[in-house]
Design an enzyme around this catalytic site. Structure first.
Site, PDB file in Angstrom:
ATOM      1  N   LYS A  45       0.870  -1.176   0.000  1.00  0.00           N
ATOM      2  CA  LYS A  45       0.000   0.000   0.000  1.00  0.00           C
ATOM      3  C   LYS A  45       0.907   1.226   0.000  1.00  0.00           C
ATOM      4  CE  LYS A  45      -3.876   2.440   2.042  1.00  0.00           C
ATOM      5  NZ  LYS A  45      -4.440   2.830   0.738  1.00  0.00           N
ATOM      6  N   ASN A  69     -14.129   4.036  -3.174  1.00  0.00           N
ATOM      7  CA  ASN A  69     -13.407   4.192  -1.911  1.00  0.00           C
ATOM      8  C   ASN A  69     -12.887   5.608  -1.762  1.00  0.00           C
ATOM      9  OD1 ASN A  69     -10.267   4.514  -1.819  1.00  0.00           O
ATOM     10  ND2 ASN A  69     -10.661   3.245  -3.634  1.00  0.00           N
ATOM     11  N   GLY A  72      -7.920   7.545   1.433  1.00  0.00           N
ATOM     12  CA  GLY A  72      -7.050   8.686   1.745  1.00  0.00           C
ATOM     13  C   GLY A  72      -5.649   8.319   2.204  1.00  0.00           C
ATOM     14  N   ASN A 127       2.951   6.694  -6.783  1.00  0.00           N
ATOM     15  CA  ASN A 127       1.508   6.960  -6.863  1.00  0.00           C
ATOM     16  C   ASN A 127       1.301   8.441  -7.151  1.00  0.00           C
ATOM     17  OD1 ASN A 127      -1.227   7.174  -6.616  1.00  0.00           O
ATOM     18  ND2 ASN A 127      -1.379   6.234  -4.592  1.00  0.00           N
ATOM     19  N   CYS A 130      -3.668   9.138  -6.911  1.00  0.00           N
ATOM     20  CA  CYS A 130      -4.729   8.869  -5.939  1.00  0.00           C
ATOM     21  C   CYS A 130      -5.787   9.967  -6.010  1.00  0.00           C
ATOM     22  CB  CYS A 130      -4.159   8.791  -4.526  1.00  0.00           C
ATOM     23  SG  CYS A 130      -5.468   8.549  -3.301  1.00  0.00           S
TER      24      CYS A 130
END
Ligand code: SIN
Length: 290
Positions: A45, A69, A72, A127, A130
């Protein structure tokens, strides 16, 4: 064996970041988890420099053929990740891809430098996509910004850099191409599609973060189109994901140009989905070879 950025993988199926919690699975399945680990590589993650609590609840909404989802990116921060999570992930017996998110180029750089000499980490996934944090999405949808970010990060590590792209942009191919020009070794897509659900009976948005990210079978056709369009624009390998629930879904992403396939939301329904999909995929290959 599959070769991916110099890493050898037993098969082409891995997990999508944030969609398989090894620490929780270990508590539930014990040693069986490592004996029969469902993926050819484990993607952590997202970890950030400082700890994050994540978004206020509610964080989930079930939508037709999917899930929204608004998590956060809760995580313990890079220091506790290294001390507590990394030793567990390193014992899984598969290569580890650590997913990181920075709210500035400097934060990304600090994360990359911290991981650069950790032998347990085979590759780093950035990432930049997001939808549930104020930062992170903007740069992933801005080809110039992405290229500049990669140019800054590339010299900081020998490890492969994978850029996780957002589908929430008009031209995902341009973003992929910019990441490649900046020095990315691979791209992964798609992250979730920005979405909203209203509270039943009124009261505005259901999710604590107002909007969230849609995943699951509902986004499979979008993923297929976006992976196909990125495959036309870049030479670097692609990790395809979005609504994969079967070997046939995985085979479709490979057919349009992905090198690996990641399983996301399906893991919440079936924790053994990775092994099942890899076996189904091997069946599809065998049938096609006949
Ligand atoms: C989240 O934690 O909000 C989901 C992760 C992501 O969409 O990148």
């Amino acid at each position: 064996m599959i070769e991916f950025c110099g890493i050898e993988l037993a098969h082409p199926v891995i997990n999508a970041s944030g969609c398989f919690d090894v620490l929780a699975a270990r508590e539930r399945f014990g040693e069986q988890l490592t004996r029969q680990f469902p993926f050819a590589a484990y993607v952590s993650k997202t970890v950030t420099l400082a700890p994050r609590a994540g978004n206020p609840p509610p964080r989930l909404w079930e939508s037709p053929a999917g899930m929204i989802n608004s998590i956060g990116l809760p995580n313990p921060g890079i220091e506790r990740y290294l001390d507590e999570h990394l030793p567990v992930y390193a014992g899984l017996g598969v290569p580890l891809i650590t997913n990181v998110m920075g709210s500035s180029a400097g934060e990304f750089a600090a994360l990359i430098e911290t991981l650069a000499d950790r032998a347990e980490v085979s590759a780093v996934e950035l990432n930049v996509s997001c939808p549930n944090v104020a930062t992170g999405l903007d740069i992933g949808a801005d080809p110039r910004g992405l290229r500049l970010l990669l140019e800054e990060l590339r010299p900081l590590t020998q490890k492969p850099l994978i850029v996780k792209l957002t589908p929430n942009t008009a031209d995902v191919g341009a973003c992929a191409s910019a990441a490649e020009d900046g020095g990315a070794d691979a791209v992964s897509l798609i992250n979730t599609l920005r979405a909203m659900a209203l509270a039943p009976g009124g009261g505005g948005p259901w999710l604590g973060g107002r909007t969230g990210g849609l995943s699951g079978p509902a986004i499979r056709a979008v993923a297929l189109a976006q992976v196909a369009s990125v495959a036309e624009r870049v030479a670097i390998p692609i990790i395809g994901m979005g609504g994969v629930g079967s070997g046939a879904d995985a085979a479709a992403l490979l057919e349009v140009g992905a090198r690996l396939v990641a399983v996301g939301t399906e893991n919440f329904r079936d924790p053994a989905a990775g092994s099942r999909i890899a076996a189904e995929l091997a069946g599809v290959f065998a049938e096609n070879a006949d």
